[in-house]
Design a protein around this motif. Structure first.
Motif, PDB file in Angstrom:
ATOM      1  N   GLN B 177       0.872  -1.174   0.000  1.00  0.00           N
ATOM      2  CA  GLN B 177       0.000   0.000   0.000  1.00  0.00           C
ATOM      3  C   GLN B 177       0.906   1.220   0.000  1.00  0.00           C
ATOM      4  OE1 GLN B 177      -3.555  -0.753   2.529  1.00  0.00           O
ATOM      5  NE2 GLN B 177      -2.584  -2.739   2.807  1.00  0.00           N
ATOM      6  N   ILE B 296      -5.488  -5.299   3.365  1.00  0.00           N
ATOM      7  CA  ILE B 296      -6.110  -4.035   2.954  1.00  0.00           C
ATOM      8  C   ILE B 296      -6.678  -3.224   4.112  1.00  0.00           C
ATOM      9  CG2 ILE B 296      -6.613  -4.730   0.600  1.00  0.00           C
ATOM     10  CD1 ILE B 296      -9.485  -5.385   1.600  1.00  0.00           C
ATOM     11  N   ARG B 300      -8.569   0.464   3.814  1.00  0.00           N
ATOM     12  CA  ARG B 300      -9.967   0.532   4.272  1.00  0.00           C
ATOM     13  C   ARG B 300     -10.107   1.522   5.425  1.00  0.00           C
ATOM     14  NH1 ARG B 300     -12.976  -0.756   0.123  1.00  0.00           N
ATOM     15  NH2 ARG B 300     -13.054  -2.963  -0.414  1.00  0.00           N
ATOM     16  N   TYR B 368     -13.655  -7.410   0.954  1.00  0.00           N
ATOM     17  CA  TYR B 368     -12.630  -8.108   0.141  1.00  0.00           C
ATOM     18  C   TYR B 368     -11.388  -8.462   0.953  1.00  0.00           C
ATOM     19  CZ  TYR B 368     -15.527  -5.671  -3.286  1.00  0.00           C
ATOM     20  OH  TYR B 368     -16.592  -5.153  -3.968  1.00  0.00           O
ATOM     21  N   ALA B 389     -14.155  -7.008  -7.262  1.00  0.00           N
ATOM     22  CA  ALA B 389     -13.164  -6.076  -6.695  1.00  0.00           C
ATOM     23  C   ALA B 389     -13.065  -4.816  -7.553  1.00  0.00           C
ATOM     24  CB  ALA B 389     -11.810  -6.766  -6.588  1.00  0.00           C
ATOM     25  N   ASP B 392     -15.463  -1.852  -6.882  1.00  0.00           N
ATOM     26  CA  ASP B 392     -15.383  -1.030  -5.670  1.00  0.00           C
ATOM     27  C   ASP B 392     -15.352   0.444  -6.085  1.00  0.00           C
ATOM     28  OD1 ASP B 392     -14.475  -1.343  -2.551  1.00  0.00           O
ATOM     29  OD2 ASP B 392     -13.698   0.491  -3.479  1.00  0.00           O
ATOM     30  N   TYR B 400      -8.728  -1.960  -6.383  1.00  0.00           N
ATOM     31  CA  TYR B 400      -8.744  -3.244  -5.684  1.00  0.00           C
ATOM     32  C   TYR B 400      -8.592  -4.442  -6.638  1.00  0.00           C
ATOM     33  CZ  TYR B 400      -9.935  -0.973  -1.333  1.00  0.00           C
ATOM     34  OH  TYR B 400      -9.882  -0.202  -0.205  1.00  0.00           O
ATOM     35  N   LEU B 403      -5.781  -6.901  -6.192  1.00  0.00           N
ATOM     36  CA  LEU B 403      -5.850  -7.888  -5.109  1.00  0.00           C
ATOM     37  C   LEU B 403      -6.048  -9.302  -5.655  1.00  0.00           C
ATOM     38  CD1 LEU B 403      -8.163  -6.711  -2.190  1.00  0.00           C
ATOM     39  CD2 LEU B 403      -5.736  -7.253  -2.111  1.00  0.00           C
TER      40      LEU B 403
END
Lengths: 325, 471
Positions: B177, B296, B300, B368, B389, B392, B400, B403
């Motif tokens: 991230q 995540i 989030r 997710y 995903a 989103d 996403y 992922l």
């Protein structure tokens, strides 16, 4: 029947009553609940720990194959165990030195009559009254890598660099950076943990020291005044010798509390950085519970036993002496 | 997201109490009308089906406090409640901090009492002798959903005993991230570890260091093992033998240690040695870090923080590629075990099967986070997961999607290329990896010596668990 009633009930009841009046029966009967309680909550687990330490029991079982002293020798040859043993001794004795000096100074101050004395006494006792987990979490935030209120304060007072210069932190811990990561460098973390231990035990020692001072007869105080003993001289030649037996009790309690403590290290560093602050209780937990090597974990925890036996015997000896004098 | 009421789909159309009363009434009516001929009476109203009513009593479940708290609320108050009603079982779920799961599990084993189902954040290999093998459950679910993913199988199957000691409930991919704007400002790419090494100093210079933990906590364990994979420094081989100090593994491990040392010296601060599992989240959300490896939960939390700039600027990427491969550990491998002493084994077994066969709402409700161990649990598999995903709505739209790629191609189990086992478990639990990396980073030892010491220790651990028959 009437004659029997007049004589105090049936023969069996009388026999019981007489038996209860016999010290040989009554004394064991009265002490039995305490003994049973201690056997159940201390004796059995302790016996079980000895048994487990001699087996290869793993997590998920309460028995194993007999391995003799292998767990003890394996643990001894492990670097992390040796560090844990060393740290246990360092934390215990270093914190007690701070505690004794701090308690002597604070108790001398707190026996005096001054305005707000009770508030000060209350604040000093507070760390002892607060649950250790709660107070240690508070310290975790005080020493936090990002939100350290200690570093914030040092920064606002422009003392962070001064602190490094004053204590020569870079020599003390090569490569340490500002803001200081109290829990990110081995020596800083050792110092931080020692201080937290001292902070936690200090109130208990202060209370004991105050009680010790209160027990010094007024005649001795008066005599020392007449002889011209004041300040440090009085502390060194009069107060400390008279307080010594009870002070030793405080120290020995402090040693037991600190050597067997799990929460402070576990919460502050989890044994890090790189397992450099592990102590025997946390290392035993990592190996025995989290890694599942129950037998080895039990052996590690039992290494504390000889130290604590010596301290406990000394504690009982000095407690008895303090009581007699 | 679908409505909560639609989310629980009972697979055997269980009867409710009112259904039962109605049918009993109808049967009584039929018997009175057509005589004592139950087959006729039942034929009139259809056979009574008690399949799901054979369960009864209480099902006690211990699990973690999820990083997406709303998921726990839904699990407790909607999913478990509905499943319990459908199966005539009172489901009680307890949640504790993930760091306490192993010690609590040990306490339950010692007491031979506790929950029926116990969830672990990583495969609890050392508990194998206290749990029921779940080969039959795995087989049943596999029959309906297709093969279990490799990461899940290698995390829960012991090739020596040929038993599944745990039932994989979920896993979470472990993406990078990063703050898009910081990386752009510094002109840094995260495609390879070499890019990270070169870019670390620039990121630190602009006031946003790299956040790769080397502390006694689980995120550091996951990250550092992943880094070793990327450089080919595998702890064990496919046969689960320790090979860390041999040949290409040793070379790869030394390189990985050197890279991390350089990244630390140029692009990080001492804070990475003092972190707890939550610290990289906090430092990232405080706007300090330029990048971190985590599930995540960071992004989030950013979205929920109300800090739109932070949320929109937080992007996801695969783990950087090393000279050997691009591969990372799962961040979480959620594994349920059924204790041998569980009181309601039947309900526990059914709960596990039903949950897997109906995993879509768990994936959605966890935002997710929870990927299904059986990809077929979500109809259409990775293709559907990717589409979900991608839908989103958070900016940048589609962030996403990666992922799914990470889960499909770049996620493996701790202990790769071997299985996750008691040896790997002990290596993780005694923080051997952060210890090795941090000692090298702080200059306390050199990489070659660190690898040698690690290898020696790992082999001791291997011998111990081999003697126990668990590897």
């Amino acid at each position: 029947m009437e004659a029997e009633s007049a004589a105090g009930g049936a023969p069996s009841t009388r026999r019981w009553r007489h038996a209860l009046e016999d010290r040989r029966v009554l004394a064991p009967l009265l002490i039995a609940p305490a003994v049973i309680f201690i056997v159940l909550v201390v004796g059995l687990p302790f016996g079980w720990a000895i048994y487990l330490s001699l087996t290869d029991a793993i997590g998920g079982s309460l028995s194993g194959n007999w391995v003799g002293f292998d767990n003890f020798t394996n643990a001894w040859s492990d670097d992390n165990f040796q560090k844990a043993l060393r740290n246990t001794l360092i934390f215990t004795f270093a914190s007690q030195i701070i505690v004794v000096i701090g308690a002597a100074i604070l108790s001398a101050f707190l026996v005096r009559d001054f305005r707000g004395r009770w508030i000060v006494r209350f604040l000093i006792v507070l760390p002892w009254a607060a649950p250790v987990v709660l107070s240690t979490i508070t310290w975790l935030w005080i020493l936090d890598s990002l939100y350290s209120v200690l570093n914030w304060t040092l920064d606002r007072l422009h003392l962070d660099n001064a602190l490094v210069w004053l204590f020569d932190v870079t020599r003390f811990e090569e490569g340490a950076q500002v803001p200081l990561q109290w829990l990110g460098r081995p020596n800083l973390a050792l110092a931080a943990i020692t201080l937290v231990h001292a902070w936690r035990i200090l109130p208990f020692a202060v209370v004991i020291f105050i009680a010790g001072r209160a027990s010094i007869p007024n005649e001795v105080e008066d005599a020392s005044k007449i002889d011209g003993a004041t300040g440090l001289k009085k502390l060194w030649y009069v107060d400390l010798p008279l307080q010594l037996p009870i002070a030793l009790v405080a120290v020995l309690f402090g040693i037991v509390f600190t050597a067997g403590d799990f929460a402070v290290v576990y919460i502050l560093t989890a044994g890090g950085p790189f397992n450099s602050t592990q102590v025997l209780p946390t290392w035993a937990f990592q190996i025995g519970i989290n890694s599942g090597s129950l037998g080895e974990g039990a052996a590690i925890s039992l290494y504390l036993f000889p130290l604590l036996v010596v301290v406990t015997v000394a504690m009982l000896f000095f407690a008895r002496r303090a009581q007699v004098s | 997201m679908s409505e909560a009421s639609d989310e629980f789909e009972a697979h055997n159309s269980p009867l409710t109490r009112s259904d039962l009363v109605k049918r009993a009434g109808a049967a009584a009516f039929a018997v009175s009308m057509f005589g004592a001929l139950p087959e006729k009476a039942l034929g009139f109203y259809g056979p009574l089906r008690f399949k799901n009513k054979q369960l009864s009593g209480e099902l006690r479940i211990m699990t973690w406090a999820h990083f997406v708290p709303a998921y726990d609320v839904w699990l407790d108050q909607t999913y478990a409640k509905q499943w319990g009603e459908a199966n005539d079982v009172e489901v009680k779920i307890d949640h504790i901090n993930n760091a306490l799961l192993f010690s609590t599990g040990s306490a339950e084993v010692a007491a031979q009492s506790g929950h029926d189902l116990f969830w672990f954040i990583s495969p609890p290999s050392s508990f194998q002798k206290q749990v029921l093998p779940v080969n039959d459950l795995v087989q049943e679910v596999t029959k309906k959903l297709g093969p279990m993913s490799k990461v899940a199988k290698k995390s829960t199957y012991n090739p020596r005993t040929k038993k599944f000691f745990g039932f994989p409930e979920t896993y979470a991919p472990d993406p990078v991230q990063y703050r898009k704007s910081y990386l752009q400002e510094a002109g840094v790419s995260l495609n390879t570890w070499e890019d990270v090494r070169k870019g670390a100093a620039k990121l630190k210079q602009i006031g946003h260091p790299v956040g790769l933990g080397m502390s006694n906590e689980i995120d550091s364990n996951m990250l550092l093992t992943s880094l070793l994979y990327c450089y080919g420094g595998f702890i064990q081989n496919e046969e689960n033998r320790i090979v860390f100090g041999q040949g290409s593994n040793r070379k790869g491990a030394i390189e990985a240690l050197e890279v991390m040392r350089d990244i630390y010296r140029n692009g990080m601060t001492d804070e990475v040695f003092a972190w707890t599992a939550a610290s990289n989240n906090q430092a990232f959300l405080a706007g300090r870090l330029s990048m971190a490896l985590n599930a995540i939960s960071i992004v989030r939390s950013a979205e929920k923080s109300g800090n739109q700039v932070l949320a929109d600027d937080t992007w996801l990427a695969s783990i950087p590629r090393g000279p050997v491969m691009r591969l990372g550990n799962e961040h979480v491998m959620g594994v349920y075990v059924i204790w041998k002493f569980a009181k309601n084994k039947e309900a526990a077994r059914k709960y596990l099967i039903d949950q897997q066969l109906n995993y879509r709402p768990h994936f959605v409700r966890s935002e997710y986070y929870n990927f299904p161990p059986w990809t077929g649990a979500i109809k259409g598999g990775f293709e559907t997961i990717r589409k979900m995903a991608a839908q989103d709505t958070h900016k940048p739209k589609g962030k996403y999607t990666v992922l799914t790629t990470i889960a499909e191609k770049f996620t493996t189990n701790p202990g790769h290329p071997g299985h996750t086992n008691a040896v790997i478990d002990e290596i993780f639990q005694t923080w051997m990896l952060p210890q090795m990396f941090a000692q090298v980073a702080q200059g306390k030892t050199d990489p070659a010596d660190a690898v040698k010491a690690f290898d020696t220790k790992a082999k001791q651990i291997y011998r111990k668990w081999k003697a126990q028959g668990l590897v």
